[in-house]
Design an enzyme around this catalytic site. Structure first.
Site, PDB file in Angstrom:
ATOM      1  N   ASP A  31       0.833  -1.208   0.000  1.00 33.02           N
ATOM      2  CA  ASP A  31       0.000   0.000   0.000  1.00 33.02           C
ATOM      3  C   ASP A  31       0.867   1.257   0.000  1.00 33.02           C
ATOM      4  O   ASP A  31       1.963   1.271   0.559  1.00 33.02           O
ATOM      5  CB  ASP A  31      -0.915  -0.021   1.237  1.00 33.02           C
ATOM      6  N   GLY A  34      -0.082   5.568  -4.322  1.00 31.34           N
ATOM      7  CA  GLY A  34      -0.677   6.854  -4.676  1.00 31.34           C
ATOM      8  C   GLY A  34      -0.053   7.997  -3.887  1.00 31.34           C
ATOM      9  O   GLY A  34       0.266   9.057  -4.441  1.00 31.34           O
ATOM     10  N   ARG A  35       0.136   7.761  -2.576  1.00 35.70           N
ATOM     11  CA  ARG A  35       0.742   8.809  -1.733  1.00 35.70           C
ATOM     12  C   ARG A  35       2.188   9.065  -2.129  1.00 35.70           C
ATOM     13  O   ARG A  35       2.671  10.189  -2.110  1.00 35.70           O
ATOM     14  CB  ARG A  35       0.630   8.421  -0.257  1.00 35.70           C
ATOM     15  N   TRP A  36       2.901   8.011  -2.503  1.00 36.09           N
ATOM     16  CA  TRP A  36       4.292   8.151  -2.946  1.00 36.09           C
ATOM     17  C   TRP A  36       4.344   9.075  -4.162  1.00 36.09           C
ATOM     18  O   TRP A  36       5.190   9.982  -4.234  1.00 36.09           O
ATOM     19  CB  TRP A  36       4.855   6.768  -3.295  1.00 36.09           C
ATOM     20  N   HIS A  48       2.393   3.490  -9.073  1.00 40.57           N
ATOM     21  CA  HIS A  48       2.168   2.070  -9.354  1.00 40.57           C
ATOM     22  C   HIS A  48       3.365   1.473 -10.103  1.00 40.57           C
ATOM     23  O   HIS A  48       3.773   0.345  -9.844  1.00 40.57           O
ATOM     24  CB  HIS A  48       0.883   1.881 -10.159  1.00 40.57           C
ATOM     25  N   SER A  77     -10.747  -6.980  -4.536  1.00 34.55           N
ATOM     26  CA  SER A  77     -12.042  -6.996  -5.238  1.00 34.55           C
ATOM     27  C   SER A  77     -12.687  -5.614  -5.154  1.00 34.55           C
ATOM     28  O   SER A  77     -13.497  -5.252  -6.014  1.00 34.55           O
ATOM     29  CB  SER A  77     -12.960  -8.085  -4.670  1.00 34.55           C
ATOM     30  N   LEU A 142      10.729 -20.622  -4.349  1.00 33.67           N
ATOM     31  CA  LEU A 142       9.824 -19.662  -3.693  1.00 33.67           C
ATOM     32  C   LEU A 142       8.423 -19.895  -4.238  1.00 33.67           C
ATOM     33  O   LEU A 142       8.218 -19.964  -5.444  1.00 33.67           O
ATOM     34  CB  LEU A 142      10.244 -18.216  -3.988  1.00 33.67           C
ATOM     35  N   LEU A 206      -6.785  -4.736   7.496  1.00 34.57           N
ATOM     36  CA  LEU A 206      -6.540  -5.871   6.591  1.00 34.57           C
ATOM     37  C   LEU A 206      -7.185  -5.672   5.221  1.00 34.57           C
ATOM     38  O   LEU A 206      -6.829  -6.370   4.269  1.00 34.57           O
ATOM     39  CB  LEU A 206      -7.036  -7.173   7.227  1.00 34.57           C
TER      40      LEU A 206
HETATM   41  C1  IPE Z   1      -5.518  -2.726  -0.082  1.00 35.52           C
HETATM   42  O1  IPE Z   1      -5.138  -1.403  -0.318  1.00 35.52           O
HETATM   43  C2  IPE Z   1      -5.467  -3.510  -1.348  1.00 35.52           C
HETATM   44  C3  IPE Z   1      -4.147  -3.715  -1.922  1.00 35.52           C
HETATM   45  C4  IPE Z   1      -3.025  -3.324  -1.404  1.00 35.52           C
HETATM   46  C5  IPE Z   1      -4.108  -4.423  -3.161  1.00 35.52           C
HETATM   47  P1  IPE Z   1      -6.233  -0.243  -0.524  1.00 35.52           P
HETATM   48  O2  IPE Z   1      -5.473   1.007  -0.625  1.00 35.52           O
HETATM   49  O3  IPE Z   1      -7.127  -0.613  -1.641  1.00 35.52           O
HETATM   50  O4  IPE Z   1      -7.056  -0.351   0.834  1.00 35.52           O
HETATM   51  P2  IPE Z   1      -7.947   0.707   1.588  1.00 35.52           P
HETATM   52  O5  IPE Z   1      -8.990   1.163   0.634  1.00 35.52           O
HETATM   53  O6  IPE Z   1      -7.052   1.824   2.005  1.00 35.52           O
HETATM   54  O7  IPE Z   1      -8.481  -0.049   2.759  1.00 35.52           O
HETATM   55  C1  IPE Z   2      -1.504   0.300  -3.407  1.00 34.48           C
HETATM   56  O1  IPE Z   2      -1.343   1.668  -3.462  1.00 34.48           O
HETATM   57  C2  IPE Z   2      -1.819  -0.289  -4.763  1.00 34.48           C
HETATM   58  C3  IPE Z   2      -3.183  -0.810  -4.874  1.00 34.48           C
HETATM   59  C4  IPE Z   2      -4.085  -0.825  -3.927  1.00 34.48           C
HETATM   60  C5  IPE Z   2      -3.558  -1.380  -6.159  1.00 34.48           C
HETATM   61  P1  IPE Z   2      -2.576   2.672  -3.432  1.00 34.48           P
HETATM   62  O2  IPE Z   2      -2.970   2.942  -4.829  1.00 34.48           O
HETATM   63  O3  IPE Z   2      -3.657   2.160  -2.568  1.00 34.48           O
HETATM   64  O4  IPE Z   2      -1.886   3.938  -2.789  1.00 34.48           O
HETATM   65  P2  IPE Z   2      -2.513   4.954  -1.735  1.00 34.48           P
HETATM   66  O5  IPE Z   2      -3.072   4.145  -0.597  1.00 34.48           O
HETATM   67  O6  IPE Z   2      -3.579   5.728  -2.443  1.00 34.48           O
HETATM   68  O7  IPE Z   2      -1.354   5.807  -1.315  1.00 34.48           O
HETATM   69 MG    MG Z   3      -4.090   2.392  -0.611  1.00 37.46          MG
END
Ligand code: IPE
Ligand code: IPE
Ligand code: MG
Length: 253
Positions: A31, A34-36, A48, A77, A142, A206
């Site tokens: 996770d 997007g913030r990065w 990404h 999902s 692995l 989670l």
């Molecule tokens: C959880 O991250 C799903 C994955 C890392 C693939 P999200 O960014 O989608 O989760 P929420 O919405 O913050 O809970």
């Molecule tokens: C995790 O990064 C990638 C996926 C959930 C597919 P995010 O896209 O959720 O990044 P944030 O949480 O917005 O920073």
């Molecule tokens: Mg996220």
């Protein structure tokens, strides 16, 4: 989880040497992409893309640290609810990753498994996923499981549905359903439960990941954003895990 660990928990005996310090199975909620990107004034897709590099580093780190099972939560999902452009960016990266990395992963002895509702992806991606699983099926160095369009509640509901159908068809006696036999209907059949679940980016939840399988997992959260994750962060998580005392409900020995 190793049988030895279950027995150790029940009897109070210590697991076999080496069993307890290193997790057999590490599962990661990747996770913070997007913030990065936002921190750098870049579009989300740049985060990404950088996240894909972190996936490469993490697979290498797992191999180097002799972790036998690695599960990566790549797309939930619920992530289909994101804007269409972002979903397209993510599926595009997935397509590119399989095509460009499969040879190398196979050479490295990585066995690939996919869990989740793969039927929601484009048919060319579905075909690539099947090909990756088939080609790497004999690899043992692995065990890499990638969770794609995965949600734990959906997985458990599907398992309940399959068990109910077996009962309807006269193949299953409801009285015979146990935790172990029910787990056989989950998409993770044959994969040990995760010992360590790690989430990056400071979020502490989670998000519908491995809810059944995580019953006794150690949870480790790090503020590092996924694109910044690498071998040293992986090693740090393993060190944190080694400091934990797992009791499985029994009394400490
Ligand atoms: C959880 O991250 C799903 C994955 C890392 C693939 P999200 O960014 O989608 O989760 P929420 O919405 O913050 O809970
Ligand atoms: C995790 O990064 C990638 C996926 C959930 C597919 P995010 O896209 O959720 O990044 P944030 O949480 O917005 O920073
Ligand atoms: Mg996220």
């Amino acid at each position: 989880m190793a049988i030895g660990q279950i027995q150790a928990a029940v009897t109070g005996a210590r697991p076999e040497a080496g069993d307890d310090a290193l997790p057999a199975h590490v599962a990661i909620i990747m996770d913070g992409n997007g913030r990065w990107a936002a921190q750098r004034g870049l579009p989300r897709v740049a985060g990404h893309r950088a996240g894909v590099q972190a996936v490469r580093r993490t697979i290498e780190a797992a191999v180097a640290q002799h972790v036998g099972w690695l599960t990566l939560y790549a797309f939930s999902s619920e992530n289909w609810r994101r804007p269409e452009t972002e979903v397209r960016d993510l599926t595009g990266l997935l397509r590119h990753f399989i095509r460009s990395e499969l040879d190398e992963l196979h050479r490295e002895g990585v066995r690939i498994r996919i869990i989740g509702d793969r039927g929601r992806f484009d048919t060319d991606i579905q075909a690539d996923l099947v090909a990756a699983e088939r080609r790497t099926t004999a690899n043992t160095r692995l065990n890499l499981t990638v969770a794609l369009s995965y949600g734990a509640r959906g997985e458990i509901a599907a398992a309940a549905r399959a068990a109910a159908e077996a009962v309807r068809d006269g193949k299953l006696d409801p009285a015979s359903i146990t935790e172990e036999s029910f787990a056989g209907y989950l998409s993770t059949f044959g994969i040990p439960d995760p010992d360590l679940i790690l989430r990056t980016s400071g979020e502490r939840r989670l998000s519908n990941f491995l809810l059944w399988q995580s019953a006794y997992a150690e949870l480790v959260f790090t503020d590092v954003l996924w694109p910044d994750f690498g071998a040293s962060e992986f090693a740090e998580a393993l060190a944190e895990y080694a400091r934990r005392e797992r009791r499985f409900g029994a009394r400490p020995g």
